[in-house]
Motif scaffolding. Structure first.
Motif, PDB file in Angstrom:
ATOM      1  N   ILE A   1       0.863  -1.182   0.000  1.00 31.74           N
ATOM      2  CA  ILE A   1       0.000   0.000   0.000  1.00 31.74           C
ATOM      3  C   ILE A   1       0.901   1.234   0.000  1.00 31.74           C
ATOM      4  CG2 ILE A   1      -1.708   1.320   1.294  1.00 31.74           C
ATOM      5  CD1 ILE A   1      -2.732  -1.338   2.420  1.00 31.74           C
ATOM      6  N   PRO A   2       0.837   2.014  -1.065  1.00 31.38           N
ATOM      7  CA  PRO A   2       1.698   3.191  -1.115  1.00 31.38           C
ATOM      8  C   PRO A   2       1.297   4.214  -0.053  1.00 31.38           C
ATOM      9  CG  PRO A   2       0.310   3.066  -3.084  1.00 31.38           C
ATOM     10  CD  PRO A   2       0.014   1.866  -2.254  1.00 31.38           C
ATOM     11  N   GLN A   3       2.298   4.830   0.571  1.00 33.32           N
ATOM     12  CA  GLN A   3       2.067   5.824   1.611  1.00 33.32           C
ATOM     13  C   GLN A   3       2.696   7.147   1.201  1.00 33.32           C
ATOM     14  OE1 GLN A   3       2.821   4.497   5.694  1.00 33.32           O
ATOM     15  NE2 GLN A   3       3.189   2.460   4.862  1.00 33.32           N
ATOM     16  N   ARG A   4       2.002   8.210   1.509  1.00 30.33           N
ATOM     17  CA  ARG A   4       2.501   9.562   1.233  1.00 30.33           C
ATOM     18  C   ARG A   4       2.145  10.446   2.415  1.00 30.33           C
ATOM     19  NH1 ARG A   4       1.981  11.245  -4.454  1.00 30.33           N
ATOM     20  NH2 ARG A   4       3.185  13.022  -3.722  1.00 30.33           N
ATOM     21  N   THR A   5       2.720  11.633   2.452  1.00 31.01           N
ATOM     22  CA  THR A   5       2.413  12.613   3.486  1.00 31.01           C
ATOM     23  C   THR A   5       1.809  13.833   2.825  1.00 31.01           C
ATOM     24  OG1 THR A   5       4.251  11.839   4.844  1.00 31.01           O
ATOM     25  CG2 THR A   5       3.376  14.017   5.355  1.00 31.01           C
ATOM     26  N   LEU A   6       0.760  14.366   3.434  1.00 27.16           N
ATOM     27  CA  LEU A   6       0.071  15.548   2.912  1.00 27.16           C
ATOM     28  C   LEU A   6      -0.031  16.580   4.028  1.00 27.16           C
ATOM     29  CD1 LEU A   6      -1.373  16.439   0.252  1.00 27.16           C
ATOM     30  CD2 LEU A   6      -3.505  15.771   1.355  1.00 27.16           C
ATOM     31  N   TRP A   7       0.639  17.703   3.848  1.00 23.95           N
ATOM     32  CA  TRP A   7       0.619  18.790   4.818  1.00 23.95           C
ATOM     33  C   TRP A   7      -0.498  19.767   4.478  1.00 23.95           C
ATOM     34  CZ3 TRP A   7       3.897  18.194   8.811  1.00 23.95           C
ATOM     35  CH2 TRP A   7       4.962  17.322   8.637  1.00 23.95           C
TER      36      TRP A   7
ATOM     37  N   GLU B   1     -22.052   9.961 -12.450  1.00 27.69           N
ATOM     38  CA  GLU B   1     -22.475  10.285 -11.096  1.00 27.69           C
ATOM     39  C   GLU B   1     -22.212  11.755 -10.794  1.00 27.69           C
ATOM     40  OE1 GLU B   1     -20.340   7.558  -8.675  1.00 27.69           O
ATOM     41  OE2 GLU B   1     -21.235   5.820  -9.625  1.00 27.69           O
ATOM     42  N   PHE B   2     -22.608  12.636 -11.700  1.00 27.17           N
ATOM     43  CA  PHE B   2     -22.298  14.061 -11.596  1.00 27.17           C
ATOM     44  C   PHE B   2     -22.740  14.660 -10.274  1.00 27.17           C
ATOM     45  CE2 PHE B   2     -21.188  18.135 -13.064  1.00 27.17           C
ATOM     46  CZ  PHE B   2     -22.173  19.002 -12.636  1.00 27.17           C
ATOM     47  N   TYR B   3     -23.850  14.213  -9.734  1.00 24.60           N
ATOM     48  CA  TYR B   3     -24.382  14.844  -8.530  1.00 24.60           C
ATOM     49  C   TYR B   3     -23.903  14.206  -7.234  1.00 24.60           C
ATOM     50  CZ  TYR B   3     -27.171  17.364 -11.835  1.00 24.60           C
ATOM     51  OH  TYR B   3     -27.555  18.158 -12.874  1.00 24.60           O
ATOM     52  N   SER B   4     -23.085  13.176  -7.303  1.00 24.40           N
ATOM     53  CA  SER B   4     -22.504  12.598  -6.092  1.00 24.40           C
ATOM     54  C   SER B   4     -20.983  12.716  -6.190  1.00 24.40           C
ATOM     55  CB  SER B   4     -22.932  11.136  -5.920  1.00 24.40           C
ATOM     56  OG  SER B   4     -22.469  10.381  -7.008  1.00 24.40           O
ATOM     57  N   LEU B   5     -20.504  13.931  -5.975  1.00 23.88           N
ATOM     58  CA  LEU B   5     -19.093  14.231  -6.145  1.00 23.88           C
ATOM     59  C   LEU B   5     -18.234  13.512  -5.119  1.00 23.88           C
ATOM     60  CD1 LEU B   5     -19.471  18.054  -6.739  1.00 23.88           C
ATOM     61  CD2 LEU B   5     -19.331  16.257  -8.434  1.00 23.88           C
ATOM     62  N   ASP B   6     -17.050  13.101  -5.541  1.00 22.71           N
ATOM     63  CA  ASP B   6     -16.105  12.439  -4.652  1.00 22.71           C
ATOM     64  C   ASP B   6     -15.469  13.462  -3.721  1.00 22.71           C
ATOM     65  OD1 ASP B   6     -16.576  10.101  -6.004  1.00 22.71           O
ATOM     66  OD2 ASP B   6     -14.844  10.301  -7.301  1.00 22.71           O
ATOM     67  N   THR B   7     -15.405  13.121  -2.448  1.00 21.37           N
ATOM     68  CA  THR B   7     -14.725  13.968  -1.489  1.00 21.37           C
ATOM     69  C   THR B   7     -13.253  13.583  -1.486  1.00 21.37           C
ATOM     70  OG1 THR B   7     -16.710  14.090  -0.143  1.00 21.37           O
ATOM     71  CG2 THR B   7     -14.645  14.719   0.911  1.00 21.37           C
ATOM     72  N   ILE B   8     -12.400  14.580  -1.562  1.00 17.45           N
ATOM     73  CA  ILE B   8     -10.964  14.365  -1.589  1.00 17.45           C
ATOM     74  C   ILE B   8     -10.319  15.323  -0.594  1.00 17.45           C
ATOM     75  CG2 ILE B   8     -10.971  13.596  -3.994  1.00 17.45           C
ATOM     76  CD1 ILE B   8      -9.934  16.390  -4.769  1.00 17.45           C
ATOM     77  N   LEU B   9      -9.020  15.220  -0.449  1.00 14.38           N
ATOM     78  CA  LEU B   9      -8.254  16.191   0.315  1.00 14.38           C
ATOM     79  C   LEU B   9      -7.284  16.871  -0.628  1.00 14.38           C
ATOM     80  CD1 LEU B   9      -7.274  14.283   3.591  1.00 14.38           C
ATOM     81  CD2 LEU B   9      -9.065  15.989   3.301  1.00 14.38           C
ATOM     82  N   MET B  10      -6.996  18.130  -0.352  1.00 10.69           N
ATOM     83  CA  MET B  10      -5.954  18.847  -1.079  1.00 10.69           C
ATOM     84  C   MET B  10      -4.987  19.399  -0.055  1.00 10.69           C
ATOM     85  SD  MET B  10      -7.364  20.299  -4.582  1.00 10.69           S
ATOM     86  CE  MET B  10      -5.736  20.764  -4.887  1.00 10.69           C
ATOM     87  N   GLY B  11      -3.732  19.421  -0.414  1.00 10.91           N
ATOM     88  CA  GLY B  11      -2.717  19.942   0.481  1.00 10.91           C
ATOM     89  C   GLY B  11      -1.383  20.010  -0.236  1.00 10.91           C
ATOM     90  N   VAL B  12      -0.322  20.015   0.543  1.00  9.46           N
ATOM     91  CA  VAL B  12       1.031  20.098   0.002  1.00  9.46           C
ATOM     92  C   VAL B  12       1.750  18.794   0.351  1.00  9.46           C
ATOM     93  CG1 VAL B  12       3.194  21.379   0.088  1.00  9.46           C
ATOM     94  CG2 VAL B  12       1.018  22.597   0.283  1.00  9.46           C
ATOM     95  N   ASP B  13       2.350  18.155  -0.661  1.00  8.65           N
ATOM     96  CA  ASP B  13       3.030  16.886  -0.421  1.00  8.65           C
ATOM     97  C   ASP B  13       4.436  17.111   0.132  1.00  8.65           C
ATOM     98  OD1 ASP B  13       4.657  17.527  -2.592  1.00  8.65           O
ATOM     99  OD2 ASP B  13       3.802  16.019  -3.920  1.00  8.65           O
ATOM    100  N   GLU B  14       5.156  16.014   0.325  1.00  7.81           N
ATOM    101  CA  GLU B  14       6.491  16.089   0.919  1.00  7.81           C
ATOM    102  C   GLU B  14       7.505  16.816   0.048  1.00  7.81           C
ATOM    103  OE1 GLU B  14       5.090  12.826  -0.989  1.00  7.81           O
ATOM    104  OE2 GLU B  14       5.060  12.421   1.132  1.00  7.81           O
ATOM    105  N   ASN B  15       7.169  17.050  -1.227  1.00  7.45           N
ATOM    106  CA  ASN B  15       8.055  17.782  -2.137  1.00  7.45           C
ATOM    107  C   ASN B  15       7.655  19.250  -2.290  1.00  7.45           C
ATOM    108  OD1 ASN B  15       9.522  15.406  -2.741  1.00  7.45           O
ATOM    109  ND2 ASN B  15       7.908  14.798  -4.168  1.00  7.45           N
ATOM    110  N   GLY B  16       6.643  19.674  -1.537  1.00  6.30           N
ATOM    111  CA  GLY B  16       6.193  21.059  -1.607  1.00  6.30           C
ATOM    112  C   GLY B  16       5.239  21.349  -2.747  1.00  6.30           C
ATOM    113  N   GLN B  17       4.751  20.299  -3.428  1.00  3.82           N
ATOM    114  CA  GLN B  17       3.821  20.463  -4.542  1.00  3.82           C
ATOM    115  C   GLN B  17       2.378  20.338  -4.063  1.00  3.82           C
ATOM    116  OE1 GLN B  17       4.937  21.084  -7.747  1.00  3.82           O
ATOM    117  NE2 GLN B  17       6.944  21.199  -6.767  1.00  3.82           N
ATOM    118  N   VAL B  18       1.482  21.131  -4.631  1.00  8.12           N
ATOM    119  CA  VAL B  18       0.059  20.999  -4.317  1.00  8.12           C
ATOM    120  C   VAL B  18      -0.393  19.658  -4.852  1.00  8.12           C
ATOM    121  CG1 VAL B  18      -2.248  21.928  -4.729  1.00  8.12           C
ATOM    122  CG2 VAL B  18      -0.330  23.485  -4.346  1.00  8.12           C
TER     123      VAL B  18
END
Length: 156
Positions: free
Chosen positions: A88-94, A110-127
């Motif tokens: 299972i790949p693991q990453r860090t999200l700040w 499924e246009f009306y049942s949008l997927d919930t996600i997270l957004m943040g900054v990864d370990e390389n400083g990228q969004v």
């Protein structure tokens, strides 16, 4: 975009491959996405040659991610990266925040049942955006998504 459809009696599977290497696989009630390198593939057969092993790997990881989410629903909580299956790949999200992936729509049925996600900054400083959330820790220290196990440390 290439669309590959495989039929097996009453069962049909489809694979959507975008030119940027984003692949979506639909198989009965399951859907999963991943990225792979198809930059030098020119024909459908070359694309299929590169995508097939990636599908096997992504599906194996997806099954293990789903099993981990089911285990967490019973009350188990991982405390360290070593406690999680190495497949299972693991990453860090700040600075993780809830979001919705609008780029998947309106092409999705499924246009009306949008997927919930997270957004943040990864370990390389990228969004970075996660895949769809399967399970999230009550303390928001980690989250299990369709693509990775994400560690979401608190702000320091």
């Amino acid at each position: 975009m290439k669309v590959i459809i495989m039929e097996d009696g009453e069962r049909a599977r489809s694979v959507y491959v975008r030119t940027d290497g984003d692949v979506t696989v639909f198989d009965r009630d399951r859907k999963f996405r991943f990225r792979t390198d198809i930059s030098t593939a020119e024909t459908t057969w070359q694309i299929l040659e590169r995508v097939a092993p990636a599908i096997v790997h992504a599906e194996t990881a997806r099954l293990k991610i789903e099993a981990l989410a089911a285990r967490c629903r019973t009350g188990w909580r991982p405390g360290y990266p070593d406690e999680i299956d190495p497949d299972i790949p693991q990453r860090t999200l700040w600075r993780a925040r809830f979001a919705v992936d609008l780029l998947r729509y309106p092409d999705d049925d499924e246009f009306y049942s949008l997927d919930t996600i997270l957004m943040g900054v990864d370990e390389n400083g990228q969004v970075q955006a996660t895949g769809e959330i399967f399970w999230i820790d009550a303390g928001r220290e980690w989250v299990i998504c369709e693509d990775y196990f994400w560690w979401t440390p608190a702000e320091e």
